[in-house]
Enzyme design. Sequence first.
Site, PDB file in Angstrom:
ATOM      1  N   ASP A 177      -6.070  -2.961  11.751  1.00 21.04           N
ATOM      2  CA  ASP A 177      -4.871  -2.132  11.789  1.00 21.04           C
ATOM      3  C   ASP A 177      -4.694  -1.585  13.202  1.00 21.04           C
ATOM      4  O   ASP A 177      -5.620  -1.619  14.018  1.00 21.04           O
ATOM      5  CB  ASP A 177      -5.020  -0.974  10.792  1.00 21.04           C
ATOM      6  CG  ASP A 177      -3.703  -0.294  10.452  1.00 21.04           C
ATOM      7  OD1 ASP A 177      -2.660  -0.710  10.981  1.00 21.04           O
ATOM      8  OD2 ASP A 177      -3.728   0.659   9.650  1.00 21.04           O
ATOM      9  N   CYS A 189       0.824  -1.208   0.000  1.00 17.96           N
ATOM     10  CA  CYS A 189       0.000   0.000   0.000  1.00 17.96           C
ATOM     11  C   CYS A 189       0.858   1.258   0.000  1.00 17.96           C
ATOM     12  O   CYS A 189       2.016   1.244   0.424  1.00 17.96           O
ATOM     13  CB  CYS A 189      -0.915  -0.005   1.231  1.00 17.96           C
ATOM     14  SG  CYS A 189      -2.275   1.174   1.109  1.00 17.96           S
TER      15      CYS A 189
END
Length: 211
Positions: free
Chosen positions: A136, A7
């Site tokens: 996360d 990412c």
Amino acid sequence: MKQVKFCGLTRPQDVSAAVCAGADAIGLVFYPPSPRAVDVLQAKQLVANIPAFVSVVALVVNIDDDMLIKIAQAVSFDIIQFHGDETADECQRQAALVNKRWIKAVRVDALRYDTKGIQKIIDDYHAKGAASILLDAYHADKFGGTGERFDWSIIPKQSSLPIILAGGLTPNNVALTRQLPIYAVDVSGGIELAKGIKDFDKMKAFIEAVR
């Protein structure tokens, strides 16, 4: 075999290197405050370097409808990653606007959540059509990209959605995720030379450590 998403890519050469290393998905950040953010023009250039069978993920944070539609009309991406404070209903509604599959990032604060609490959140997003859930690390002032880990022991062993793990992963520690009940791993800072600038050797080492 766990899937791997890289990412926060900002350069065409990094996209090519990520594909060469074996990434299954490429994440583009459409959140201007992020040091890894790209605009529509940059994103179009980056997507041009991504071959078939590698997914493109558009990461957004509390985005308004008009901007999401603008991005979807200009950039060929496959999945929306809602990474802000979006509710399950909001994710479902916005994804329908652009007819995209979607995943939701949950920032896990171990002081607020236990395994059952995370399961409840996952079930709520599953009921509204999420394709997966991303867990996360929580940070009070940041929406991801913190380089920090949360307590993996609270990851549910039984989940109504496939779980993607993010937060503090590097080539040196990602092998520890092999026995976790997760479907995929997501990394940004752990494969970088600097924010938004990826390192091919780290990308290659990360893939090798996962697989």
